[in-house]
Design an enzyme around this catalytic site. Sequence first.
Site, PDB file in Angstrom:
ATOM      1  N   PHE A   1       0.814  -1.221   0.000  1.00 46.06           N
ATOM      2  CA  PHE A   1       0.000   0.000   0.000  1.00 46.06           C
ATOM      3  C   PHE A   1       0.842   1.264   0.000  1.00 46.06           C
ATOM      4  O   PHE A   1       0.362   2.323  -0.389  1.00 46.06           O
ATOM      5  CB  PHE A   1      -0.932   0.017   1.243  1.00 46.06           C
ATOM      6  CG  PHE A   1      -0.222   0.486   2.496  1.00 46.06           C
ATOM      7  CD1 PHE A   1      -0.115   1.839   2.795  1.00 46.06           C
ATOM      8  CD2 PHE A   1       0.375  -0.419   3.362  1.00 46.06           C
ATOM      9  CE1 PHE A   1       0.558   2.271   3.934  1.00 46.06           C
ATOM     10  CE2 PHE A   1       1.051   0.007   4.499  1.00 46.06           C
ATOM     11  CZ  PHE A   1       1.142   1.359   4.784  1.00 46.06           C
TER      12      PHE A   1
ATOM     13  N   CYS B   1       9.600   2.033   3.390  1.00 44.65           N
ATOM     14  CA  CYS B   1      10.523   0.942   3.710  1.00 44.65           C
ATOM     15  C   CYS B   1      11.940   1.467   3.886  1.00 44.65           C
ATOM     16  O   CYS B   1      12.807   0.756   4.372  1.00 44.65           O
ATOM     17  CB  CYS B   1      10.498  -0.112   2.623  1.00 44.65           C
ATOM     18  SG  CYS B   1      11.171   0.490   1.093  1.00 44.65           S
TER      19      CYS B   1
HETATM   20  P1  NAD Z   1       1.671  -6.571   3.114  1.00 43.83           P
HETATM   21  O1  NAD Z   1       2.705  -7.621   3.170  1.00 43.83           O
HETATM   22  O2  NAD Z   1       0.579  -6.584   4.126  1.00 43.83           O
HETATM   23  O3  NAD Z   1       0.924  -6.595   1.686  1.00 43.83           O
HETATM   24  C1  NAD Z   1       1.648  -6.596   0.482  1.00 43.83           C
HETATM   25  C2  NAD Z   1       0.839  -7.330  -0.578  1.00 43.83           C
HETATM   26  O4  NAD Z   1       0.660  -8.684  -0.164  1.00 43.83           O
HETATM   27  C3  NAD Z   1      -0.546  -6.745  -0.813  1.00 43.83           C
HETATM   28  O5  NAD Z   1      -0.815  -6.738  -2.191  1.00 43.83           O
HETATM   29  C4  NAD Z   1      -1.467  -7.708  -0.059  1.00 43.83           C
HETATM   30  O6  NAD Z   1      -2.741  -7.817  -0.648  1.00 43.83           O
HETATM   31  C5  NAD Z   1      -0.725  -9.032  -0.167  1.00 43.83           C
HETATM   32  N1  NAD Z   1      -0.980  -9.898   0.998  1.00 43.83           N
HETATM   33  C6  NAD Z   1      -1.264  -9.511   2.261  1.00 43.83           C
HETATM   34  N2  NAD Z   1      -1.449 -10.585   3.053  1.00 43.83           N
HETATM   35  C7  NAD Z   1      -1.268 -11.667   2.269  1.00 43.83           C
HETATM   36  C8  NAD Z   1      -1.313 -13.076   2.518  1.00 43.83           C
HETATM   37  N3  NAD Z   1      -1.575 -13.566   3.729  1.00 43.83           N
HETATM   38  N4  NAD Z   1      -1.069 -13.915   1.491  1.00 43.83           N
HETATM   39  C9  NAD Z   1      -0.796 -13.437   0.276  1.00 43.83           C
HETATM   40  N5  NAD Z   1      -0.748 -12.103  -0.028  1.00 43.83           N
HETATM   41  C10 NAD Z   1      -0.976 -11.234   0.960  1.00 43.83           C
HETATM   42  O7  NAD Z   1       2.452  -5.175   3.123  1.00 43.83           O
HETATM   43  P2  NAD Z   1       1.845  -3.707   3.204  1.00 43.83           P
HETATM   44  O8  NAD Z   1       1.320  -3.475   4.582  1.00 43.83           O
HETATM   45  O9  NAD Z   1       0.947  -3.444   2.055  1.00 43.83           O
HETATM   46  O10 NAD Z   1       3.160  -2.826   2.971  1.00 43.83           O
HETATM   47  C11 NAD Z   1       4.047  -2.483   3.988  1.00 43.83           C
HETATM   48  C12 NAD Z   1       5.235  -3.418   4.028  1.00 43.83           C
HETATM   49  O11 NAD Z   1       5.916  -3.408   2.787  1.00 43.83           O
HETATM   50  C13 NAD Z   1       6.279  -3.007   5.054  1.00 43.83           C
HETATM   51  O12 NAD Z   1       6.748  -4.158   5.699  1.00 43.83           O
HETATM   52  C14 NAD Z   1       7.364  -2.369   4.227  1.00 43.83           C
HETATM   53  O13 NAD Z   1       8.651  -2.376   4.803  1.00 43.83           O
HETATM   54  C15 NAD Z   1       7.322  -3.207   3.002  1.00 43.83           C
HETATM   55  N6  NAD Z   1       7.912  -2.545   1.868  1.00 43.83           N
HETATM   56  C16 NAD Z   1       9.121  -2.998   1.429  1.00 43.83           C
HETATM   57  C17 NAD Z   1       9.745  -2.380   0.360  1.00 43.83           C
HETATM   58  C18 NAD Z   1      11.073  -2.874  -0.148  1.00 43.83           C
HETATM   59  O14 NAD Z   1      11.454  -2.504  -1.250  1.00 43.83           O
HETATM   60  N7  NAD Z   1      11.777  -3.705   0.590  1.00 43.83           N
HETATM   61  C19 NAD Z   1       9.136  -1.299  -0.266  1.00 43.83           C
HETATM   62  C20 NAD Z   1       7.900  -0.866   0.194  1.00 43.83           C
HETATM   63  C21 NAD Z   1       7.288  -1.503   1.268  1.00 43.83           C
END
Ligand code: NAD
Length: 499
Positions: free
Chosen positions: A149, A281
């Site tokens: 998100f 992140c």
């Molecule tokens: P999230 O892991 O909750 O969701 C990411 C995606 O995974 C979404 O599209 C969601 O629908 C899907 N998802 C969620 N739960 C799932 C499940 N149980 N099974 C399969 N798919 C699932 O992450 P978020 O809250 O949207 O984003 C924040 C996180 O992303 C933070 O941990 C942040 O550090 C990380 N992030 C990392 C980077 C990087 O480049 N390393 C960049 C941006 C964000």
Amino acid sequence: MTELTHYIDGKHVKGTSGRFANVFNPATGEVQYVVPLASTAELAKAVEVAARVQPEWAAVNPQRRARVMMKFVDLLNRDMDKLAEALSREHGKTIPDAKGDVQRGLEVVEYCIGAPQMLKGEFTDSAGPGIDMYSMRQALGVTAGITPFNFPAMIPMWMFAPAIVCGNAFILKPSERDPSVPLMLAELMEEAGLPKGILQVVNGDKEAVDAIIEHPVIQSIGFVGSTPIAEYIYGRGCSHGKRVQCFGGAKNHMIIMPDADLDQAADALVGAGYGAAGERCMAISVALPVGEETADRLIEKLIPRIEKLKVGPFTAGDDIDYGPVVTGTAKQNILGLVQSGLDQGAELVVDGRDFSLQGYENGFFVGPHLFDRVKPDMDIYKKEIFGPVLSTVRAANYEEAINLAIDHEYGNGTAIFTRDGDTARDFANRINIGMVGINVPIPVPLAYHTFGGWKKSVFGDLNQHGPDAFKFYTRTKTITSRWPSGIKEGGVFNFKAMD
Ligand code: NAD
């Protein structure tokens, strides 16, 4: 209630699964739309379309594919205000931050305009008698990406721009919390000349993600999000024979040496720790001042700066420092971790728990928090908080500070503030973290370098954007060809003698 759609085969398509998720306006706490959550069958429909149109797209010459990207850049600039407003309304970030989100994605699209050069193969003339050898990079076929998100414009573009310019079809499964901008990007790509079905958006949750993992036609999965989901998708995706790259969570440390310019370091910490409500992140979430005196002086400089931060809705103007966090659940998680910090003995020197904004009492606002005397065994140190909370760990010396960063399970970004070249160089060489800033708090590489962490912040081999993206979204094929009629007998060289 307005129902958002999927974007399949060039059309907005209503969800048929009967399952929906709420999309909030984080500033007011109201549900503004619902987004459909795709079933396995809906995902399969998008894959069928993609598989049908992709071979023709792969056969278009790379320069023409790059022209779509050129036009797309123009359209992103044309619609910048509209995109930023839609993004802020669902994510909560300020308008300048939302424009930054679009801009950093746009820069990767610009980089992809160089595809004809990046996709040029290699050629060895006369690799043997009458033999030529050449390598070419071919598209994978149908590819997919699952995005978080916190950058609903930038991260989808990091994935789909290189995938598509390499000749693939791409299915995007964006975050269900802010899906409008990804849908708008798909429309703009088609306005830029992309054939229907090459970029599709399938909204959804775990069911859609599992369908992507299990679909035999999908060749690769890109994922960005939290570490537990990254690990899950990487493991399952690889076991289904796909090419997978997953980028996970972070806990970014910034070391402040006694010789650093402390005003500069304090300004940097406030921007990097609290900007976008800490939902980046690459946010700095741990300050590591070296020595008690540095720590005391740093805290003294941080407190007034943090107390001055303006927190508000994106509609309140460009001088707002940060907006609400994305959902009520995210707010509760952050406040729960703040409480754990207090329970475990950290000192809360700026307390944002009672923050409230007149007229926006139901919004998901979290005031800024600063902890001092945090210890490495506390949850606020070990876990990613992803909110406006900065933890200060006082290190006795440089060795202790660098070892804390080395020993932490995450390894996305880090920074050191110092005037000493030796220390900075030692830090850059020894640290086991993917992106390093020297007097730069958020060292996000530009589009033509690659982006990626180490340790539990990444699963896979190749980074995002830069030259790695062209490797991830293509396969190398090497051809050895022989045309014996071209060999002249009795030439100047005796090949046998040279063997
Ligand atoms: P999230 O892991 O909750 O969701 C990411 C995606 O995974 C979404 O599209 C969601 O629908 C899907 N998802 C969620 N739960 C799932 C499940 N149980 N099974 C399969 N798919 C699932 O992450 P978020 O809250 O949207 O984003 C924040 C996180 O992303 C933070 O941990 C942040 O550090 C990380 N992030 C990392 C980077 C990087 O480049 N390393 C960049 C941006 C964000």
